[in-house]
Enzyme design. Sequence first.
Site, PDB file in Angstrom:
ATOM      1  N   ASP A   8       0.842  -1.192   0.000  1.00 26.75           N
ATOM      2  CA  ASP A   8       0.000   0.000   0.000  1.00 26.75           C
ATOM      3  C   ASP A   8       0.877   1.241   0.000  1.00 26.75           C
ATOM      4  O   ASP A   8       1.950   1.249   0.600  1.00 26.75           O
ATOM      5  CB  ASP A   8      -0.926   0.024   1.217  1.00 26.75           C
ATOM      6  CG  ASP A   8      -2.096   0.986   1.037  1.00 26.75           C
ATOM      7  OD1 ASP A   8      -2.351   1.413  -0.103  1.00 26.75           O
ATOM      8  OD2 ASP A   8      -2.754   1.313   2.036  1.00 26.75           O
ATOM      9  N   GLY A   9       0.408   2.262  -0.675  1.00 26.22           N
ATOM     10  CA  GLY A   9       1.019   3.581  -0.619  1.00 26.22           C
ATOM     11  C   GLY A   9      -0.052   4.557  -0.184  1.00 26.22           C
ATOM     12  O   GLY A   9      -1.196   4.430  -0.598  1.00 26.22           O
ATOM     13  N   GLU A  52       3.085   3.115  -4.637  1.00 29.26           N
ATOM     14  CA  GLU A  52       2.607   1.750  -4.835  1.00 29.26           C
ATOM     15  C   GLU A  52       3.693   0.890  -5.479  1.00 29.26           C
ATOM     16  O   GLU A  52       3.903  -0.260  -5.097  1.00 29.26           O
ATOM     17  CB  GLU A  52       1.342   1.740  -5.698  1.00 29.26           C
ATOM     18  CG  GLU A  52       0.152   2.460  -5.098  1.00 29.26           C
ATOM     19  CD  GLU A  52      -0.482   1.740  -3.925  1.00 29.26           C
ATOM     20  OE1 GLU A  52      -0.125   0.578  -3.647  1.00 29.26           O
ATOM     21  OE2 GLU A  52      -1.349   2.347  -3.276  1.00 29.26           O
ATOM     22  N   ASP A  74      -4.130  -2.533  -3.592  1.00 28.10           N
ATOM     23  CA  ASP A  74      -5.346  -1.777  -3.894  1.00 28.10           C
ATOM     24  C   ASP A  74      -5.084  -0.775  -5.023  1.00 28.10           C
ATOM     25  O   ASP A  74      -5.917   0.054  -5.330  1.00 28.10           O
ATOM     26  CB  ASP A  74      -5.906  -1.088  -2.649  1.00 28.10           C
ATOM     27  CG  ASP A  74      -4.968  -0.044  -2.073  1.00 28.10           C
ATOM     28  OD1 ASP A  74      -3.887   0.186  -2.642  1.00 28.10           O
ATOM     29  OD2 ASP A  74      -5.312   0.547  -1.031  1.00 28.10           O
ATOM     30  N   HIS A 129      -9.634  -0.525   1.591  1.00 32.11           N
ATOM     31  CA  HIS A 129     -10.504  -0.206   2.725  1.00 32.11           C
ATOM     32  C   HIS A 129     -11.796  -1.013   2.712  1.00 32.11           C
ATOM     33  O   HIS A 129     -12.859  -0.497   3.034  1.00 32.11           O
ATOM     34  CB  HIS A 129     -10.813   1.299   2.748  1.00 32.11           C
ATOM     35  CG  HIS A 129      -9.597   2.139   2.586  1.00 32.11           C
ATOM     36  ND1 HIS A 129      -8.615   2.223   3.551  1.00 32.11           N
ATOM     37  CD2 HIS A 129      -9.148   2.895   1.566  1.00 32.11           C
ATOM     38  CE1 HIS A 129      -7.644   3.009   3.135  1.00 32.11           C
ATOM     39  NE2 HIS A 129      -7.937   3.420   1.929  1.00 32.11           N
ATOM     40  N   ASP A 139      -2.259  -0.515   4.943  1.00 34.69           N
ATOM     41  CA  ASP A 139      -2.665   0.881   5.024  1.00 34.69           C
ATOM     42  C   ASP A 139      -2.137   1.503   6.313  1.00 34.69           C
ATOM     43  O   ASP A 139      -1.677   2.639   6.318  1.00 34.69           O
ATOM     44  CB  ASP A 139      -4.186   0.992   4.949  1.00 34.69           C
ATOM     45  CG  ASP A 139      -4.641   2.435   4.856  1.00 34.69           C
ATOM     46  OD1 ASP A 139      -4.167   3.142   3.948  1.00 34.69           O
ATOM     47  OD2 ASP A 139      -5.433   2.865   5.707  1.00 34.69           O
TER      48      ASP A 139
END
Length: 158
Positions: A8-9, A52, A74, A129, A139
């Site tokens: 995740d970024g 990412e 994501d 999320h 996250d």
Amino acid sequence: MLVKMYTDGAARGNPDGPGGYGTILQYVDPRGEMHVREYSQGYVKTTNNRMELMAAIAGLEALTRPCEVEIYSDSQYLVNAFNQHWIDSWQKKNWIRGKNEPVKNVDLWKRLLEAMAPHRVRFFWVKGHDGHPENERCDELATTAADGADLIRDEGLA
């Protein structure tokens, strides 16, 4: 050995940063023991797409031997680049896309391809999320990185 990697970024609502990125590696060793390795990279003043890519690179570069790797992200940008063969097209066109527009992040794409080379890698999109525990943990890592005191500059944007 199968390694599941979750990346995740987090741009923290600002496309120019500051932001950070996190990576989690989960795998079962030959003795049958489960391992989890977590990485948080300080914060990076850069764009979300670059974060990412850096998250995926960090996870792959941490592997010490060839593995089967499943990358869950994501980021549709990261996942679609491989699943929809954008990366192949960019390579064939000498890293040019669209109306002679250079591919953004080309330095990171090349580094990611190099990191992938010894492994068998598959990409999976996980809606962000959505309660996916590993994605939520990534996250958290990315947010921790974004709030971190260590400044890591993105040389690709310098």
